[in-house]
Motif scaffolding. Structure first.
Motif, PDB file in Angstrom:
ATOM      1  N   ILE A  28       6.734  74.314  52.959  1.00  0.00           N
ATOM      2  CA  ILE A  28       6.639  75.474  53.667  1.00  0.00           C
ATOM      3  C   ILE A  28       5.118  75.954  53.895  1.00  0.00           C
ATOM      4  N   VAL A  29       4.624  75.746  52.865  1.00  0.00           N
ATOM      5  CA  VAL A  29       3.178  75.866  52.721  1.00  0.00           C
ATOM      6  C   VAL A  29       2.420  74.847  53.760  1.00  0.00           C
ATOM      7  N   SER A  30       2.818  73.717  53.653  1.00  0.00           N
ATOM      8  CA  SER A  30       2.196  72.581  54.475  1.00  0.00           C
ATOM      9  C   SER A  30       2.541  72.665  55.985  1.00  0.00           C
ATOM     10  N   PHE A  31       3.768  73.426  56.144  1.00  0.00           N
ATOM     11  CA  PHE A  31       4.109  73.419  57.679  1.00  0.00           C
ATOM     12  C   PHE A  31       3.341  74.448  58.247  1.00  0.00           C
ATOM     13  N   TRP A  32       3.068  75.626  57.476  1.00  0.00           N
ATOM     14  CA  TRP A  32       2.173  76.616  58.274  1.00  0.00           C
ATOM     15  C   TRP A  32       0.655  76.143  58.208  1.00  0.00           C
ATOM     16  N   ALA A  33       0.296  75.388  57.008  1.00  0.00           N
ATOM     17  CA  ALA A  33      -1.085  74.921  57.317  1.00  0.00           C
ATOM     18  C   ALA A  33      -1.240  74.222  58.264  1.00  0.00           C
ATOM     19  N   HIS A  34      -0.220  73.077  58.463  1.00  0.00           N
ATOM     20  CA  HIS A  34      -0.261  72.103  59.721  1.00  0.00           C
ATOM     21  C   HIS A  34      -0.482  72.944  61.010  1.00  0.00           C
ATOM     22  N   LEU A  35       0.290  74.257  61.371  1.00  0.00           N
ATOM     23  CA  LEU A  35       0.175  74.842  62.468  1.00  0.00           C
ATOM     24  C   LEU A  35      -1.229  75.404  62.519  1.00  0.00           C
ATOM     25  N   SER A  36      -1.620  76.071  61.541  1.00  0.00           N
ATOM     26  CA  SER A  36      -2.984  76.807  61.374  1.00  0.00           C
ATOM     27  C   SER A  36      -4.140  75.907  61.513  1.00  0.00           C
ATOM     28  N   THR A  37      -4.147  74.713  61.210  1.00  0.00           N
ATOM     29  CA  THR A  37      -5.175  73.564  61.294  1.00  0.00           C
ATOM     30  C   THR A  37      -5.294  73.230  62.576  1.00  0.00           C
ATOM     31  N   MET A  75     -12.574  74.791  70.975  1.00  0.00           N
ATOM     32  CA  MET A  75     -12.555  75.604  72.001  1.00  0.00           C
ATOM     33  C   MET A  75     -11.058  76.149  72.391  1.00  0.00           C
ATOM     34  N   VAL A  76     -10.672  77.214  71.667  1.00  0.00           N
ATOM     35  CA  VAL A  76      -9.401  77.767  71.758  1.00  0.00           C
ATOM     36  C   VAL A  76      -9.297  79.241  72.291  1.00  0.00           C
ATOM     37  N   THR A  77      -8.126  79.493  72.687  1.00  0.00           N
ATOM     38  CA  THR A  77      -8.088  80.857  73.489  1.00  0.00           C
ATOM     39  C   THR A  77      -7.809  81.919  72.038  1.00  0.00           C
ATOM     40  N   ALA A  78      -8.003  83.182  72.721  1.00  0.00           N
ATOM     41  CA  ALA A  78      -8.032  84.219  71.761  1.00  0.00           C
ATOM     42  C   ALA A  78      -6.494  84.100  71.161  1.00  0.00           C
ATOM     43  N   ALA A  79      -5.461  83.980  72.054  1.00  0.00           N
ATOM     44  CA  ALA A  79      -4.006  83.961  71.357  1.00  0.00           C
ATOM     45  C   ALA A  79      -3.930  82.858  70.650  1.00  0.00           C
ATOM     46  N   ALA A  80      -4.269  81.650  70.874  1.00  0.00           N
ATOM     47  CA  ALA A  80      -4.252  80.640  69.771  1.00  0.00           C
ATOM     48  C   ALA A  80      -5.028  81.004  68.527  1.00  0.00           C
ATOM     49  N   ALA A  81      -6.122  81.513  68.519  1.00  0.00           N
ATOM     50  CA  ALA A  81      -6.663  81.971  67.397  1.00  0.00           C
ATOM     51  C   ALA A  81      -6.109  83.159  66.552  1.00  0.00           C
ATOM     52  N   ALA A  82      -5.455  83.860  67.163  1.00  0.00           N
ATOM     53  CA  ALA A  82      -4.495  84.881  66.435  1.00  0.00           C
ATOM     54  C   ALA A  82      -3.161  84.164  65.917  1.00  0.00           C
ATOM     55  N   ALA A  83      -2.785  83.383  66.390  1.00  0.00           N
ATOM     56  CA  ALA A  83      -1.445  82.670  66.190  1.00  0.00           C
ATOM     57  C   ALA A  83      -1.990  81.873  64.784  1.00  0.00           C
ATOM     58  N   GLY A  84      -3.177  81.169  64.963  1.00  0.00           N
ATOM     59  CA  GLY A  84      -3.577  80.189  63.891  1.00  0.00           C
ATOM     60  C   GLY A  84      -3.900  80.997  62.728  1.00  0.00           C
TER      61      GLY A  84
END
Length: 487
Positions: free
Chosen positions: A227-236, A315-324
């Motif tokens: 689970i840690v790796s799943f969320w870290a993958h998405l965050s990265t 170059m990411v959007t504000a929404a993507a940064a918040a989700a990350g």
């Protein structure tokens, strides 16, 4: 001859298909060579027979299948386009990344090689120390310091394959299958290391590990790291490799402290110092957020942001940064709970003298086997999801391609994490938790180097972005050191 999507013939097919002459100059050599078996034409029935004897009906073709139509005068190449195999054109933004799949896999290969060298050195020195025991913690011996260097390098590099770029079809490794092979990699390294350590001590595995009591808590720990790796993958993927590991570490240390002090009632050595440590950790995470926002604002002023990645992967959007950042916080929450199953295991089985080596190794065995058991479960989940496509689609072929696409990046991630975990345990064993733990956390500096110089997630040529980022890393490392000494 090319049929358009609006033709009556293709409206009956229900999906895009094109028929083109074999000598069409727009077809590249790879497309001309690509075949899915040999096909023979039957002009009256307008069907094509494959090499396996089955018919290929243009009105109901399998997704991603190719055929060849030959008449007395011309030869045509026929291909249907699947949903997950769109037109072979470069993925938007892929050519603009500062790295490619080959360079990333070469970097990951050398990470594994260097990690293996560190492990071999530690194992050889541990075998030597077995015949000449030293009093622990041992700050003068080289084993602990070598283990620290290897652990911080590996933990700082464990998420490299999270940044695997999209292929020519715009597809990245499947998130669920990635974690399935991640779990398999952990098992493939964890179990041999455990057996080697048992035998290096001159004992059989059966005499050291209490296999009569397989603890389900070890399985829970294995699920937690996935689970840690799943969320870290998405965050990265969303905020980059310079930022995501630092968010994970900061939140993870806070969560781990709260678990220990609140749930397990561990004593606090210095309340003021512990609170100050938590403040530094929270401050570090907040400064990371400020760094990301400053980087985005500066890039936007330079006219390079339009909702898409344009010149760099930062170059990411504000929404993507918040989700990350949200995904990074989630990965940190579960990372901070990684030792909870072991502490529960210890609470249930520890005797007056503490937990016996048999029970400790039994937990590690349960953890490794639990990692292996999660692999087929995750693969089955991914297969069930894939099979829900429309009836008649070639989901097995698509699923097979996704398996191959995810095997290497997921497996490498698991192998690197397992090696780093092994070295971190030996670092804490020889240097003690108060020294080994904060030193291992400096792996965020290694991740920052990868993120800035290899992936170019942050442009530190902007002075205010550089100062914010350095302040965030400094605050996190100072918080880790204070927490180890005063928490």
């Amino acid at each position: 001859l090319r049929y358009s999507l609006g033709s009556p013939f293709l409206r009956r097919c229900g999906r895009g298909m094109e028929i083109r002459m074999k000598d069409d100059p727009e077809l590249d050599d790879e497309t001309k060579r690509k075949t899915y078996g040999s096909f023979e034409s039957e002009r009256p029935s307008m069907s094509l027979k494959g090499g396996d004897g089955g018919s290929w009906n243009p009105c109901c073709p399998c997704r991603g299948s190719d055929g060849k139509y030959e008449s007395d005068h011309e030869t045509y190449t026929i291909r249907t386009k699947s949903d997950d195999e769109p037109t072979r054109t470069p993925h938007v933004g892929q050519a603009q990344l500062p790295y490619d799949a080959d360079s990333l896999r070469r970097a990951a290969f050398w990470v594994v090689v260097i990690g293996a060298v560190f492990m071999c050195i530690v194992l050889v020195m541990e075998a030597t120390n077995a015949s000449n025991p030293v009093e622990l913690p041992d700050f003068t011996g080289p084993v602990g310091w070598i283990a620290v260097l290897g652990a911080l390098f590996l933990f700082g590099s464990v998420g490299l394959m999270f940044k695997e770029p999209a292929d020519e079809y715009g597809k990245k490794p499947d998130a669920v299958l990635f974690q399935a092979f991640n779990a398999l990699g952990i098992f493939l390294v964890g179990v041999p290391l455990m057996i080697f350590e048992c035998r290096s001590s001159g004992k059989d595995v059966e005499s050291v590990v209490d296999f009569s009591w397989f603890d389900w808590l070890g399985l829970l720990g294995a699920v937690d790291i996935i689970i840690v790796s799943f969320w870290a993958h998405l965050s990265t993927q969303l905020i980059g490799y310079a930022m995501a590991p630092a968010v994970l570490n900061g939140v993870g240390m806070i969560t781990s402290f709260l678990w220990g002090k609140i749930f397990f009632s561990e004593p606090i050595r210095n309340m003021v110092g512990a609170l100050f440590s938590l403040f530094l950790l929270v401050l570090g995470v907040m400064l990371l957020g400020a760094t990301q926002m400053a980087n985005m604002a500066a890039a936007k002023r330079e006219g390079r942001v339009g909702g898409h990645q344009t010149q760099t992967s930062s170059m990411v959007t504000a929404a993507a940064a918040a989700a990350g950042f949200g995904a990074g916080v989630m990965s940190g929450v579960f990372d901070g709970a990684l030792m909870v199953p072991y502490k529960l295991h210890e609470r249930r089985l520890a005797g007056p003298a503490g937990l016996s080596p048999k029970h400790t190794l039994a937990y590690l065995a349960s953890f490794s086997v639990g990692s292996l058991l999660t692999t087929p479960v995750l693969i089955a989940v991914a297969a069930a999801r894939e099979s829900k496509d429309e009836l008649g689609s070639d989901w097995k072929g698509t699923f097979s391609r996704k398996l191959r696409r995810s095997a290497v990046p997921g497996g490498v991630t698991g192998v690197v994490w397992a090696m780093g975990n092994f070295l971190s345990v030996h670092a804490s064993k020889h240097l003690g938790m108060s020294v080994g733990f904060p030193l291992v956390q400096t792996g965020i500096l290694v991740a920052a180097v990868w993120g800035v110089f290899f992936f170019q997630d942050l442009n530190l040529s902007r002075l205010h972005v550089l100062l914010l980022f350095l302040a965030a890393l400094g605050s996190l490392m100072a918080g880790a050191a204070c927490l180890a000494q005063m928490g």
